[in-house]
Design a protein around this motif. Sequence first.
Motif: not given
Length: 188
Positions: A164-178
Amino acid sequence: HKFFTYGWNWCDIAILILFYATLWTRIQAYVKAGSEDALSSAVIGHPEEFMPLAGICQTLALSNQLLSFLVLIAWVKVLKYLSLIGFFRLLIRVLERCAAELMVFAALLLVLFFAFAVPFFVALGVTDGDFVTLPGSFLVLFFMLVQGMTMKDEWFEPGRSATVPLLALAYMLLVYFVILNIFMAIVL
């Protein structure tokens, strides 16, 4: 032929179709009410008589839904006339130029949200009330984009999986930054 190449004409066509669909559903509701004996003027309002309003309410609910889309498109149509004012002209022209790219971006964003909704649903559906259903997971992720992502303490408890923390990190990186930067690149 050239009429259909201009986007505002498609807006006019949508307004006409929705207007006549709304009108048709309202007429259907009135015909249903008129043909129902239990809704005649002699019976209606009588405390011992049942009034079958379910069929009419469904038709009126559909009519209201069509009307809501009609009003939305009619207000979007106001943008066309705002371009007559010099201050709004540049903004409207930018929106017209970017409309196709924004539609492709919206489709990409929906696919991305669904792609993240499934693993969040699978990983947290049993333990977190926000992710119990797949549509609920989709909406939670969408509102996380708007409101910001909240990391819950139980995700990081000892003995818990790092999924779950890795999913949240991937979500944040992809959605917010890309993805948000791609949106800015399309508009600008």
